[in-house]
Design a protein around this motif. Structure first.
Motif, PDB file in Angstrom:
ATOM      1  N   TYR A  57       1.070  -1.322   0.030  1.00  0.00           N
ATOM      2  CA  TYR A  57      -0.273   0.053   0.368  1.00  0.00           C
ATOM      3  C   TYR A  57       0.629   1.727   0.113  1.00  0.00           C
ATOM      4  O   TYR A  57       1.983   1.456   0.954  1.00  0.00           O
ATOM      5  N   THR A  58       0.495   1.921  -0.551  1.00  0.00           N
ATOM      6  CA  THR A  58       0.852   3.800  -0.424  1.00  0.00           C
ATOM      7  C   THR A  58       0.017   4.853  -0.049  1.00  0.00           C
ATOM      8  O   THR A  58      -1.532   3.750  -0.083  1.00  0.00           O
ATOM      9  N   ARG A  88       4.052   9.901  -2.048  1.00  0.00           N
ATOM     10  CA  ARG A  88       3.072   9.734  -1.969  1.00  0.00           C
ATOM     11  C   ARG A  88       4.171   8.067  -0.542  1.00  0.00           C
ATOM     12  O   ARG A  88       5.759   8.111   0.109  1.00  0.00           O
ATOM     13  N   PRO A 144       4.784   4.995   1.657  1.00  0.00           N
ATOM     14  CA  PRO A 144       4.575   3.731   1.398  1.00  0.00           C
ATOM     15  C   PRO A 144       4.284   2.837   3.227  1.00  0.00           C
ATOM     16  O   PRO A 144       4.605   3.542   3.634  1.00  0.00           O
ATOM     17  N   ASN A 180      11.547   5.601   0.241  1.00  0.00           N
ATOM     18  CA  ASN A 180      10.412   6.224  -0.878  1.00  0.00           C
ATOM     19  C   ASN A 180      11.610   7.810  -1.010  1.00  0.00           C
ATOM     20  O   ASN A 180      11.240   8.766  -1.008  1.00  0.00           O
TER      21      ASN A 180
END
Length: 612
Positions: A63-64, A78, A80, A423
């Protein structure tokens, strides 16, 4: 005809594996355990390999999330949100930092109406979970710990000297040593310690290994169905008289199956999965469900709401002489960790016959280290590298618990880790070329982590298609109070660095663009604006999603879903308030306590009852 069981447990993670294991202790009780993933891969066993299971669709839901006011230095802003997808769930993918929470956390739950969930109520379950391995490296409240539980808890071996230095520095900064899992986690001054990890002889001890592997998974009355993506709860009756009678799921070939439960369906799919399943089944906020053409069977407005998570800001330091290098950690992880394209060994082991003498020696040393870990459990890789911890009160508000947590990593990690699982845009954090992240550079990280956030996010149903994940809206720093606490925790983390024992102090690596913007000169006291900006750009999740099906709003104190007979939720989503620390131990406790409540309600005979 569909298979029928006494109980169906959806999700074999931190709570679900416990519930299925305990209920199946009664041979007369038929239990089905559904898990979307499979059995854990070999990497699950190695504590230092936890990041390798993130961004892998076989082990991670991947999911993000929308980061709210945070995430300015993340790619596409976004966040993570790794969630374990295997037997053991997130207890098989997490960093094994074993923290129960402050006693005041649970007393606060009870004060909010969660009857039976005070600290005195939950302590017997924490003891039941645990086999504590004593160590002269830490201060221990021995009577607070268990001796015969399935989860092995102790201090990593060998202890890394820099981690001892962190605890000493925390003491000089005003945080005394103590047992953070003890009955008294300390007053406002808090407590510092080496980390207690759920490992057994250097191997991860998540809920698959602790509760399912071996005896439990071979019981004829426990059916474990892997690669089963549950799509909805089956309901019968009309609104006002609804009952859960089973679940529907898709197998690996996307074929639909239904199984039935004569007693309870228990959702243990986590703080994302459980509210998602409720909403897919027509249980949740009517407006949200109808917006995506899901028929509302029962209007329950709080499903998916009140999402809380912990975030921390990584303060990076150059630490020549005592920080570990990623190269050294890689050697300890075995030759496969040293192969191209990231490492010096050939990608194909068949080419090792042509190694230079230097590379042959490197491979031999790596083989020696991995063999030592497998034989003794003692190794650099016997921990996730989150090795030191401290809790304290900032004095900014909450008095029932500590609102600040500080973590210590004796290694700085590398560019692949920051860019991948986190990220983070490393060019913006560490400068062009990210020189700080060289694999041979001796670094440490101190993590500033507020643990009583006031901001709330939500899980939102995006589609009636069960294969489409919901939206995760974190809303970090939605309440400006949280940013004030973050700055206070960051200042305490910097104070620990300033009090580092010995002549060589850690050298703080401030992101160049923020240093320039705020006129920061190395060695001076940073402004609040600089620290705020650092958090808003580069804070990351601690993977502690909770409260989306909380007691009092979605379930009652016995974890029954309001308005639906035969349906319960038992996982981190039921927390009335997030605990002030890592959430996995509390999630396992929820599973242990839930199993006992369910057993008492249905006359199931467990091997041991510890509650009243």
């Amino acid at each position: 005809m569909a298979e029928t069981y006494d109980f169906i447990v959806v999700g074999a993670g931190s709570a679900g594996a416990v519930i299925a294991s305990r209920l199946s202790e009664d041979p007369k009780c038929r239990v089905a355990l559904l898990e979307a993933g499979d059995r854990p891969p070999p990497a699950e066993a190695m504590p230092a390999a936890c990041a390798s299971m993130q961004l892998n669709p076989e082990t991670d839901w991947m999911y993000t999330a929308d980061a709210g006011k945070a995430g300015r230095g993340l790619h596409n802003r976004r966040m993570p949100v790794p969630r374990g997808k295997m037997l053991g769930g997130s207890s098989g993918i997490n960093y094994m930092v074993y923290v129960r929470g402050h006693p005041g956390d649970f007393d606060n739950w009870a004060a909010q109406g969660a009857e039976g969930w005070s600290y005195n109520d939950v302590l017997p379950y924490f003891r039941k979970i645990e086999t504590f391995n004593a160590s002269n490296e830490i201060t221990v409240d021995r009577e607070a710990h268990g001796e015969e539980g399935p989860v092995s808890v102790g201090v990593r071996s060998p202890v890394i000297p820099a981690s001892r230095a962190f605890v000493e520095a925390a003491g000089k900064a005003g945080i005394p040593q103590g047992d953070y899992n003890g009955r008294d986690r300390g007053g406002a001054a808090g407590v510092a310690s080496l980390v207690q990890t759920n490992t057994r002889k250097g191997v991860r001890c998540g809920t698959y290994r602790a509760f399912l592997e071996g005896v439990a998974e071979q019981r004829p009355n426990l059916t474990i169905i892997t690669k089963a993506h549950t799509t909805r709860v089956l309901l019968e009756g009309a609104n006002g008289d609804l009952k859960a009678i089973g679940v529907e799921y898709l197998d690996a070939q996307r074929r639909t199956h239904a199984i039935h439960a004569t007693r309870d369906v228990i959702l243990s799919a986590g703080a994302v999965g459980s509210p998602h399943l409720l909403m897919l089944s027509g249980i949740g906020p009517r407006r949200d469900l109808e917006a995506v053409n899901v028929v509302c069977r029962h209007d329950l407005p709080a499903v998916g709401k009140h999402l809380k998570d912990h975030i921390h800001t990584a303060l990076a330091f150059h630490a020549p002489g005592y920080g570990l290098t990623m190269a050294d950690v890689g050697v300890s992880a075995g030759p496969d960790a040293l192969r191209a394209p990231a490492g010096p060994l050939p990608a194909n082991s068949a080419d090792d016959a042509n190694l230079s003498p230097e590379l042959a020696a490197l491979k031999a040393e790596s083989e020696r280290r991995i063999a030592e870990w497998m034989e003794t459990g003692s190794s650099l890789i016997a921990s996730s590298m989150y090795d030191g911890i401290a809790f304290f009160s900032t004095g900014l508000g909450d008095t029932h618990s500590h609102d600040g947590q500080i973590g210590f990593l004796p290694v700085g990690f590398d560019q692949a880790f920051f860019e991948g699982p986190l990220n983070v845009d490393t060019t913006r954090y560490f400068g062009e070329g990210a020189p700080h992240l060289a694999v041979d550079r001796e670094n440490i990280i101190i993590l500033a982590n507020p643990v009583l956030p006031r901001s709330e996010g939500e899980i939102v149903l995006e589609s009636a298609d069960p294969m489409q994940p919901p939206s995760i809206l974190m809303n970090y720093f939605g309440d400006p109070y949280d940013l004030k606490v973050m700055v206070a925790v960051m200042r305490k983390a910097l104070a620990i660095a300033d009090n580092w024992p010995g002549p060589n102090k850690p050298i703080w690596q401030v992101p160049p663009e923020l240093a320039k913007k705020h006129g920061y000169t190395p060695g001076e006291t940073p402004s609040d604006a600089l620290l705020e900006n650092l958090a808003l750009h580069f804070c990351t999740t601690v993977y502690h999603l909770t409260c989306t099906c909380r007691i009092g709003d979605v379930v009652d104190p016995r974890l029954n879903v309001y308005g639906i007979k035969g349906l319960r939720v038992a996982d981190a989503s039921i927390m009335p308030e997030i605990v002030s620390g890592n959430t996995n131990a509390a999630s396992i406790m929820i599973g242990e306590k839930a199993a006992e409540m369910i057993a008492r309600d249905h006359g199931v005979k467990l091997g041991q009852f510890v509650g009243p």
